[in-house]
Design a protein around this motif. Structure first.
Motif, short mmCIF file in Angstrom:
data_model
loop_
_atom_site.label_atom_id
_atom_site.label_comp_id
_atom_site.label_asym_id
_atom_site.label_seq_id
_atom_site.Cartn_x
_atom_site.Cartn_y
_atom_site.Cartn_z
N SER A 33 0.83 -1.20 0.00
CA SER A 33 0.00 0.00 0.00
C SER A 33 0.86 1.25 0.00
CB SER A 33 -0.93 0.01 1.21
OG SER A 33 -0.19 0.04 2.40
N MET A 34 0.35 2.30 -0.63
CA MET A 34 0.96 3.62 -0.60
C MET A 34 -0.04 4.56 0.05
SD MET A 34 2.84 4.31 -4.16
CE MET A 34 3.77 3.07 -4.99
N SER A 35 0.46 5.59 0.73
CA SER A 35 -0.44 6.53 1.39
C SER A 35 -1.35 7.17 0.35
CB SER A 35 0.37 7.58 2.14
OG SER A 35 1.28 8.22 1.27
N GLY A 36 -2.64 7.15 0.66
CA GLY A 36 -3.62 7.77 -0.23
C GLY A 36 -4.09 6.88 -1.36
N ILE A 37 -3.51 5.68 -1.51
CA ILE A 37 -3.88 4.77 -2.59
C ILE A 37 -4.35 3.47 -1.96
CG2 ILE A 37 -3.03 3.50 -4.60
CD1 ILE A 37 -0.96 5.71 -4.97
N GLU A 38 -5.39 2.87 -2.54
CA GLU A 38 -5.93 1.64 -1.99
C GLU A 38 -4.90 0.53 -2.01
OE1 GLU A 38 -9.53 -1.46 -2.97
OE2 GLU A 38 -9.75 0.62 -3.54
N ALA A 39 -4.88 -0.30 -0.96
CA ALA A 39 -3.91 -1.39 -0.84
C ALA A 39 -4.16 -2.46 -1.89
CB ALA A 39 -3.98 -1.99 0.55
N GLU A 40 -3.09 -3.09 -2.35
CA GLU A 40 -3.18 -4.14 -3.34
C GLU A 40 -2.67 -5.44 -2.72
OE1 GLU A 40 -0.74 -5.25 -7.32
OE2 GLU A 40 -1.41 -3.19 -7.14
N LYS A 41 -3.51 -6.48 -2.73
CA LYS A 41 -3.11 -7.77 -2.15
C LYS A 41 -2.37 -8.59 -3.20
CE LYS A 41 -6.45 -8.36 1.45
NZ LYS A 41 -6.07 -9.11 2.59
N ALA A 42 -1.36 -9.31 -2.75
CA ALA A 42 -0.60 -10.20 -3.62
C ALA A 42 -1.24 -11.58 -3.58
CB ALA A 42 0.84 -10.27 -3.17
N ASP A 43 -1.38 -12.20 -4.74
CA ASP A 43 -1.92 -13.55 -4.81
C ASP A 43 -0.85 -14.56 -4.44
OD1 ASP A 43 -4.44 -12.75 -5.62
OD2 ASP A 43 -3.92 -12.81 -7.75
N GLY A 44 -1.28 -15.75 -4.10
CA GLY A 44 -0.34 -16.82 -3.77
C GLY A 44 0.27 -16.65 -2.40
N MET A 45 1.23 -17.51 -2.12
CA MET A 45 1.92 -17.48 -0.83
C MET A 45 3.40 -17.28 -1.03
SD MET A 45 0.45 -20.26 1.77
CE MET A 45 -0.97 -21.14 1.23
N GLY A 46 4.01 -16.71 -0.03
CA GLY A 46 5.46 -16.59 -0.02
C GLY A 46 6.03 -17.55 1.02
N PHE A 47 7.32 -17.76 0.97
CA PHE A 47 8.00 -18.65 1.91
C PHE A 47 9.09 -17.87 2.63
CE2 PHE A 47 6.38 -21.21 -1.54
CZ PHE A 47 5.66 -22.17 -0.86
N THR A 48 9.27 -18.17 3.91
CA THR A 48 10.24 -17.48 4.72
C THR A 48 11.15 -18.50 5.41
OG1 THR A 48 8.70 -15.67 5.14
CG2 THR A 48 10.53 -15.90 6.66
N LEU A 49 12.45 -18.24 5.33
CA LEU A 49 13.44 -19.06 6.02
C LEU A 49 14.24 -18.15 6.92
CD1 LEU A 49 14.88 -21.79 6.35
CD2 LEU A 49 16.38 -21.10 4.47
N GLY A 50 14.39 -18.52 8.19
CA GLY A 50 15.07 -17.62 9.12
C GLY A 50 15.85 -18.32 10.20
N TYR A 51 16.61 -17.52 10.92
CA TYR A 51 17.42 -17.97 12.04
C TYR A 51 17.32 -16.90 13.12
CZ TYR A 51 21.53 -19.29 14.77
OH TYR A 51 22.37 -19.66 15.78
N GLU A 52 17.12 -17.35 14.34
CA GLU A 52 16.99 -16.41 15.45
C GLU A 52 17.89 -16.87 16.60
OE1 GLU A 52 13.13 -15.64 17.86
OE2 GLU A 52 12.94 -14.61 15.93
N GLN A 53 18.58 -15.92 17.19
CA GLN A 53 19.49 -16.22 18.30
C GLN A 53 19.06 -15.38 19.51
OE1 GLN A 53 22.32 -18.37 18.48
NE2 GLN A 53 21.99 -17.89 20.62
N MET A 54 18.64 -16.05 20.56
CA MET A 54 18.26 -15.34 21.78
C MET A 54 19.52 -15.07 22.59
SD MET A 54 15.18 -14.92 21.14
CE MET A 54 14.62 -14.09 22.60
N LEU A 55 19.77 -13.80 22.88
CA LEU A 55 20.97 -13.41 23.62
C LEU A 55 20.74 -13.53 25.12
CD1 LEU A 55 21.85 -10.32 21.46
CD2 LEU A 55 22.76 -12.63 21.27
N LEU A 56 19.58 -13.19 25.54
CA LEU A 56 19.13 -13.42 26.91
C LEU A 56 17.84 -14.20 26.77
CD1 LEU A 56 19.79 -9.81 28.23
CD2 LEU A 56 21.20 -11.82 28.65
N SER A 57 17.20 -14.55 27.83
CA SER A 57 16.00 -15.38 27.69
C SER A 57 14.84 -14.66 27.02
CB SER A 57 15.57 -15.91 29.05
OG SER A 57 15.23 -14.83 29.90
#
Length: 172
Positions: A33-57
């Motif tokens: 979305s852009m300010s003042g313009i109607e939001a546009e939805k994307a078709d389909g799905m995306g995939f996410t791959l990640g890594y997270e490191q907790m430094l404290l609990s």
């Protein structure tokens, strides 16, 4: 004394590895979305791959790469993360803030920007697999072509890429 340093280093290494998390997610809803313009939805799905490191609990850092397919924006996202107890033993509220870098074809049109997200993570104790739902807003800027008028116009438009991701997490 050398043995003590080795043992200390080994304990730090084991603690660091023990608090890491791999993440594999599906972007179930994506909206540009852009300010003042109607939001546009994307078709389909995306995939996410990640890594997270907790430094404290309750705080840590992480990185994710989102492969959005034909209609979304491929994104590299580095962030700081905080976990907040929400009253249920297996659930934690998640707050993220970081920096998003568009990748692939999107990098020709958009510059990197700030991003933030909120969500809920559920992980049973002593079981390494959990699930998370996270809503992230990536604030991006359109790249300028050097024209003064287009630079002025782009400074007035705020571009947001909103993503709802459902992620399976594996803690080790």
């Amino acid at each position: 004394m050398t043995e003590m340093k080795k043992v200390s280093l080994l304990l730090i290494l084991i603690t660091t590895i023990a608090s890491a998390q791999l993440r594999l997610g599906l972007d179930v809803s994506r909206e540009l979305s852009m300010s003042g313009i109607e939001a546009e939805k994307a078709d389909g799905m995306g995939f996410t791959l990640g890594y997270e490191q907790m430094l404290l609990s309750l705080v840590g850092v992480g990185a994710e790469y989102s492969l959005a397919g034909d209609e979304g924006i491929d994104m590299l996202y580095g962030y700081a993360v905080g976990k907040i107890p929400v009253g249920f033993p297996m659930a934690r509220g998640i707050i993220r803030a970081g920096y998003s870098l568009p990748m692939g074809d999107a990098s020709d049109f958009y510059e990197a920007g700030l991003a933030y997200g909120v969500g809920l993570r559920v992980k049973p104790p002593l079981f390494p697999v959990g699930i998370e739902a996270l809503y992230t807003i990536h604030n991006l800027e359109m790249k300028s072509d050097g024209d003064d008028f287009s630079e002025m116009l782009m400074s007035l438009l705020e571009l947001k890429y909103n993503v709802l991701t459902v992620t399976a997490t594996y803690s080790f």
